[in-house]
Design a protein around this motif. Structure first.
Motif, mmCIF file in Angstrom:
data_model
loop_
_atom_site.group_PDB
_atom_site.id
_atom_site.type_symbol
_atom_site.label_atom_id
_atom_site.label_comp_id
_atom_site.label_asym_id
_atom_site.label_seq_id
_atom_site.Cartn_x
_atom_site.Cartn_y
_atom_site.Cartn_z
ATOM 1 N N UNK A 77 -3.889 0.502 3.440
ATOM 2 C CA UNK A 77 -5.108 0.133 4.641
ATOM 3 C C UNK A 77 -5.463 1.595 5.092
ATOM 4 N N UNK A 78 -6.870 1.498 5.020
ATOM 5 C CA UNK A 78 -7.316 2.841 5.598
ATOM 6 C C UNK A 78 -7.984 2.637 7.289
ATOM 7 N N UNK A 79 -8.194 3.819 7.904
ATOM 8 C CA UNK A 79 -8.677 3.772 9.243
ATOM 9 C C UNK A 79 -9.746 2.966 9.416
ATOM 10 N N UNK A 80 -10.814 2.708 8.237
ATOM 11 C CA UNK A 80 -11.963 1.909 8.134
ATOM 12 C C UNK A 80 -11.547 0.274 8.086
ATOM 13 N N UNK A 81 -10.344 0.015 7.852
ATOM 14 C CA UNK A 81 -9.806 -1.450 7.971
ATOM 15 C C UNK A 81 -9.873 -1.823 6.296
ATOM 16 N N UNK A 82 -10.213 -1.159 5.704
ATOM 17 C CA UNK A 82 -10.257 -1.546 4.278
ATOM 18 C C UNK A 82 -8.720 -1.634 3.591
ATOM 19 N N UNK A 83 -8.332 -2.484 2.592
ATOM 20 C CA UNK A 83 -7.133 -2.538 2.130
ATOM 21 C C UNK A 83 -7.390 -2.706 0.651
ATOM 22 N N UNK A 84 -6.379 -2.402 -0.098
ATOM 23 C CA UNK A 84 -6.339 -2.379 -1.562
ATOM 24 C C UNK A 84 -4.974 -2.456 -2.045
ATOM 25 N N UNK A 85 -4.719 -3.226 -3.256
ATOM 26 C CA UNK A 85 -3.451 -3.624 -3.537
ATOM 27 C C UNK A 85 -3.264 -3.018 -5.140
ATOM 28 N N UNK A 86 -2.047 -2.950 -5.438
ATOM 29 C CA UNK A 86 -1.464 -2.702 -6.759
ATOM 30 C C UNK A 86 -1.629 -3.958 -7.670
ATOM 31 N N UNK A 87 -2.192 -3.684 -8.818
ATOM 32 C CA UNK A 87 -2.466 -4.675 -9.806
ATOM 33 C C UNK A 87 -1.432 -5.772 -9.766
ATOM 34 N N UNK A 88 -0.157 -5.413 -9.805
ATOM 35 C CA UNK A 88 0.856 -6.125 -10.037
ATOM 36 C C UNK A 88 1.345 -7.153 -8.929
ATOM 37 N N UNK A 89 0.808 -7.013 -7.652
ATOM 38 C CA UNK A 89 1.008 -7.869 -6.703
ATOM 39 C C UNK A 89 -0.202 -8.378 -5.975
ATOM 40 N N UNK A 90 -1.277 -8.321 -6.588
ATOM 41 C CA UNK A 90 -2.359 -8.940 -6.068
ATOM 42 C C UNK A 90 -2.001 -10.346 -6.288
#
Length: 120
Positions: A51-64
């Motif tokens: 999670x970034x300070x902007x609020x955006x998130x991203x996930x590893x492919x294996x856990x999406x």
């Protein structure tokens, strides 16, 4: 200086759920990114969720679709809800924080790690 405290690891059966928590403290406000990484035996450390300070998130492919990260930089907490766990999710999970000092100095901080074992 940033300190990270993790909690919530343990043993869970395949298909089960587990929640990890990370709380950060900082001498000077500087955290711009918080994340969870994991490292299984004889494998490289990999990103789980960020999670970034902007609020955006991203996930590893294996856990999406199975893992959900919550929290934010302002509160300096980052929780990881893990569902539909698989044996291949077994690893040491590390909380991570990126500290950014104006203008462009960046420092990586890691928690001590918490073991997650998925096994019947």
């Amino acid at each position: 200086q940033v300190q990270l405290a993790e909690s919530g690891g343990g043993l869970v059966q395949p298909g089960g759920s587990l929640r990890l928590s990370c709380a950060a403290t900082e001498d000077t406000p500087c955290i711009s990114v918080m994340a969870w990484y994991r490292q299984a035996p004889e494998k490289e450390r990999e990103l789980v969720a960020r999670i970034r300070s902007t609020g955006s998130t991203n996930y590893g492919d294996s856990v999406k679709g199975r893992f959900t990260v919550s929290g934010d930089i302002a509160s300096k907490t980052l929780d990881l809800q893990m569902s539909s766990l698989k044996p291949e999710d077994t690893a040491v999970y590390y909380c991570y924080a990126l500290c950014t000092i104006w203008p462009d100095h960046e420092y990586d901080y890691w928690g001590q790690g918490t073991q997650v074992t998925v096994s019947s």
